[in-house]
Write a protein that holds these residues in place. Structure first.
Motif, PDB file in Angstrom:
ATOM      1  N   ALA A 177       0.857  -1.192   0.000  1.00 22.78           N
ATOM      2  CA  ALA A 177       0.000   0.000   0.000  1.00 22.78           C
ATOM      3  C   ALA A 177       0.886   1.233   0.000  1.00 22.78           C
ATOM      4  CB  ALA A 177      -0.913   0.008   1.218  1.00 22.78           C
ATOM      5  N   ALA A 178       0.673   2.107  -0.960  1.00 24.56           N
ATOM      6  CA  ALA A 178       1.470   3.326  -1.066  1.00 24.56           C
ATOM      7  C   ALA A 178       0.564   4.547  -1.094  1.00 24.56           C
ATOM      8  CB  ALA A 178       2.332   3.293  -2.327  1.00 24.56           C
ATOM      9  N   VAL A 179       0.976   5.567  -0.349  1.00 28.28           N
ATOM     10  CA  VAL A 179       0.336   6.876  -0.431  1.00 28.28           C
ATOM     11  C   VAL A 179       1.401   7.828  -0.950  1.00 28.28           C
ATOM     12  CG1 VAL A 179      -0.763   8.756   0.819  1.00 28.28           C
ATOM     13  CG2 VAL A 179      -1.238   6.394   1.481  1.00 28.28           C
ATOM     14  N   VAL A 180       1.092   8.546  -2.022  1.00 21.03           N
ATOM     15  CA  VAL A 180       2.069   9.465  -2.611  1.00 21.03           C
ATOM     16  C   VAL A 180       1.490  10.872  -2.681  1.00 21.03           C
ATOM     17  CG1 VAL A 180       3.157   7.635  -3.967  1.00 21.03           C
ATOM     18  CG2 VAL A 180       1.341   9.017  -5.002  1.00 21.03           C
ATOM     19  N   ASN A 181       2.361  11.824  -2.546  1.00 26.49           N
ATOM     20  CA  ASN A 181       1.994  13.228  -2.724  1.00 26.49           C
ATOM     21  C   ASN A 181       1.700  13.463  -4.203  1.00 26.49           C
ATOM     22  OD1 ASN A 181       1.795  16.017  -2.741  1.00 26.49           O
ATOM     23  ND2 ASN A 181       3.631  16.332  -1.506  1.00 26.49           N
ATOM     24  N   GLU A 182       0.775  14.329  -4.510  1.00 26.79           N
ATOM     25  CA  GLU A 182       0.469  14.635  -5.912  1.00 26.79           C
ATOM     26  C   GLU A 182       1.703  15.131  -6.662  1.00 26.79           C
ATOM     27  OE1 GLU A 182      -2.633  17.347  -8.600  1.00 26.79           O
ATOM     28  OE2 GLU A 182      -2.887  17.240  -6.423  1.00 26.79           O
ATOM     29  N   GLN A 214      -2.685   5.340  -3.418  1.00 27.91           N
ATOM     30  CA  GLN A 214      -3.546   6.510  -3.181  1.00 27.91           C
ATOM     31  C   GLN A 214      -2.719   7.783  -3.301  1.00 27.91           C
ATOM     32  OE1 GLN A 214      -5.422   4.454   0.572  1.00 27.91           O
ATOM     33  NE2 GLN A 214      -6.662   6.278   0.097  1.00 27.91           N
ATOM     34  N   VAL A 215      -3.381   8.841  -3.701  1.00 29.87           N
ATOM     35  CA  VAL A 215      -2.711  10.129  -3.909  1.00 29.87           C
ATOM     36  C   VAL A 215      -3.271  11.160  -2.939  1.00 29.87           C
ATOM     37  CG1 VAL A 215      -2.253  11.983  -5.559  1.00 29.87           C
ATOM     38  CG2 VAL A 215      -2.362   9.601  -6.354  1.00 29.87           C
ATOM     39  N   VAL A 216      -2.363  11.892  -2.298  1.00 27.70           N
ATOM     40  CA  VAL A 216      -2.755  13.038  -1.475  1.00 27.70           C
ATOM     41  C   VAL A 216      -2.732  14.264  -2.385  1.00 27.70           C
ATOM     42  CG1 VAL A 216      -2.216  14.484   0.521  1.00 27.70           C
ATOM     43  CG2 VAL A 216      -1.777  12.019   0.615  1.00 27.70           C
ATOM     44  N   PRO A 217      -3.889  14.799  -2.766  1.00 23.90           N
ATOM     45  CA  PRO A 217      -3.910  15.939  -3.687  1.00 23.90           C
ATOM     46  C   PRO A 217      -3.426  17.224  -3.017  1.00 23.90           C
ATOM     47  CG  PRO A 217      -6.118  15.461  -2.912  1.00 23.90           C
ATOM     48  CD  PRO A 217      -5.238  14.378  -2.361  1.00 23.90           C
ATOM     49  N   LEU A 272      -6.975  10.820   4.416  1.00 22.91           N
ATOM     50  CA  LEU A 272      -6.872  12.140   3.796  1.00 22.91           C
ATOM     51  C   LEU A 272      -6.739  12.040   2.283  1.00 22.91           C
ATOM     52  CD1 LEU A 272      -6.719  15.163   4.532  1.00 22.91           C
ATOM     53  CD2 LEU A 272      -4.238  14.915   4.648  1.00 22.91           C
ATOM     54  N   ALA A 273      -6.053  11.002   1.799  1.00 14.51           N
ATOM     55  CA  ALA A 273      -5.865  10.825   0.357  1.00 14.51           C
ATOM     56  C   ALA A 273      -7.188  10.448  -0.301  1.00 14.51           C
ATOM     57  CB  ALA A 273      -4.826   9.726   0.110  1.00 14.51           C
ATOM     58  N   VAL A 274      -7.277  10.674  -1.596  1.00  9.20           N
ATOM     59  CA  VAL A 274      -8.468  10.223  -2.316  1.00  9.20           C
ATOM     60  C   VAL A 274      -8.383   8.706  -2.471  1.00  9.20           C
ATOM     61  CG1 VAL A 274      -8.796  12.410  -3.505  1.00  9.20           C
ATOM     62  CG2 VAL A 274      -7.369  10.651  -4.567  1.00  9.20           C
ATOM     63  N   GLY A 275      -9.520   8.052  -2.692  1.00  7.71           N
ATOM     64  CA  GLY A 275      -9.568   6.597  -2.780  1.00  7.71           C
ATOM     65  C   GLY A 275      -8.805   6.052  -3.973  1.00  7.71           C
ATOM     66  N   PRO A 276      -8.608   4.733  -4.022  1.00  7.36           N
ATOM     67  CA  PRO A 276      -7.829   4.121  -5.111  1.00  7.36           C
ATOM     68  C   PRO A 276      -8.353   4.445  -6.507  1.00  7.36           C
ATOM     69  CG  PRO A 276      -8.123   2.557  -3.326  1.00  7.36           C
ATOM     70  CD  PRO A 276      -8.972   3.742  -2.986  1.00  7.36           C
ATOM     71  N   GLN A 277      -9.652   4.423  -6.714  1.00 10.97           N
ATOM     72  CA  GLN A 277     -10.192   4.697  -8.051  1.00 10.97           C
ATOM     73  C   GLN A 277     -10.016   6.160  -8.444  1.00 10.97           C
ATOM     74  OE1 GLN A 277     -11.218   2.567 -10.451  1.00 10.97           O
ATOM     75  NE2 GLN A 277     -10.432   1.049  -8.987  1.00 10.97           N
ATOM     76  N   ILE A 283      -3.807   9.817 -11.574  1.00  9.01           N
ATOM     77  CA  ILE A 283      -2.617   9.264 -12.236  1.00  9.01           C
ATOM     78  C   ILE A 283      -2.773   9.351 -13.754  1.00  9.01           C
ATOM     79  CG2 ILE A 283      -1.307   7.132 -12.632  1.00  9.01           C
ATOM     80  CD1 ILE A 283      -1.990   6.374  -9.698  1.00  9.01           C
ATOM     81  N   ARG A 284      -3.954   9.000 -14.256  1.00 10.88           N
ATOM     82  CA  ARG A 284      -4.190   9.033 -15.706  1.00 10.88           C
ATOM     83  C   ARG A 284      -4.199  10.471 -16.228  1.00 10.88           C
ATOM     84  NH1 ARG A 284      -8.592   4.162 -15.219  1.00 10.88           N
ATOM     85  NH2 ARG A 284      -7.130   2.449 -15.619  1.00 10.88           N
TER      86      ARG A 284
END
Length: 290
Positions: A177-182, A214-217, A272-277, A283-284
């Motif tokens: 599981a990874a959470v990345v900054n935008e 997941q991405v933290v926007p 806090l991050a947006v969900g996987p979808q 990402i796209r």
């Protein structure tokens, strides 16, 4: 417990052996101090055995501890089997072709990565290492290590690519599981083509059942990962370890209270991050920008 000792990796055998020895000591009602006095060894030696940090485990040490703990014959045979694997096999990062490319402090990380059942990581600047493409890795090393030769960079890239086998291991795939900054998606590493291919690869891997990204926007504002990247290794249901890497080196955190702070931070980041979808959508979108 490992069901097939002979096919297990040395790293996994060291870890399981350490768990079993620690459990035997606790069941015998003995403290570490009592054991080292009886065994006539240093406290650090027992600690390394119980945490799986020794590259090789000597059979004589295992037999001596089994005697002290009163282990039954079946348990002794199992633990001796674990010790034998550490003597007869080598972890891939111990091979001559990789040894020169891996810093001593990073060997601890590789051991944890190879044995963990789950890995949770937060990254603020880079695509997580297990999800990087070869060209992206090469672009990072060429920029960060300008004094290295092409052969040295090739070895470093090879190490990074070999690490990614943990996501494809046949027995039990690593739950990643990874959470990345935008910013990770927006910051160009290498050429636009390199970055576009990297983000496309990230989108592809993110759809695997054992991988969650997941991405933290940017709009999320202040978040728990702003103090820096970190990695949480889940070794079993009751044991987790934190790995921190910084400019001057790296450190491993085992103290339960401190590990708990990072577990809480990662949970907060996932909320806090947006969900996987929705993250896949971001990402796209980034693919088009590059």
């Amino acid at each position: 417990m490992i069901t097939d000792v002979e096919s297990a990796t040395p790293a996994l055998c060291r870890l399981q052996l350490g768990r079993e020895l620690r459990q035997l000591r606790q069941e015998a009602g003995l403290t570490s101090t009592q054991v080292v006095r009886t065994l006539l060894c240093s406290p650090s030696k027992l600690t390394r055995l119980e945490t799986g940090e020794n590259s090789v485990v000597e059979a004589v040490d295992v037999m001596a501890l089994c005697e002290i703990y009163g282990a039954n014959p079946e348990k002794r045979a199992l633990l001796m089997g674990y010790a034998a694997v550490t003597k007869t096999k080598r972890d891939w990062w111990q091979s001559p072709e990789y040894r020169l490319a891996i810093a001593p402090t990073f060997k601890a990380y590789l051991g944890l990565e190879a044995t963990a059942s789950a890995l949770h990581t937060y990254e603020g600047e880079f695509v997580p290492g297990l999800l990087q493409t070869e060209a992206y890795v090469r672009a990072i090393y060429q920029r960060e290590h300008e004094r290295l030769s092409i052969d040295e960079i090739d070895r470093l890239v090879d190490v990074r690519m070999t690490r990614q086998e943990v996501l494809r291991r046949a027995s039990v795939p690593l739950k990643f599981a990874a959470v990345v900054n935008e910013a990770v998606l927006r910051r160009q590493v290498g050429s636009p083509a390199v970055m576009r291919a990297q983000i496309e690869h990230l989108a592809e891997v993110a759809e695997r059942p054992s991988v969650r990204v997941q991405v933290v926007p940017f709009k999320a504002g202040v978040h728990p990962g702003m103090n820096g990247a970190f990695t949480l290794f889940r070794l079993n249901e009751a044991e987790s370890i934190v790995y921190l890497e910084y400019l001057g080196g790296a450190s491993v955190i085992r103290k339960r209270a401190d590990v708990g702070l990072y577990e809480e931070a990662f949970n907060d980041l996932q909320i806090l991050a947006v969900g996987p979808q929705e993250s896949l959508g971001l990402i796209r979108e980034a693919i088009k920008e590059h």
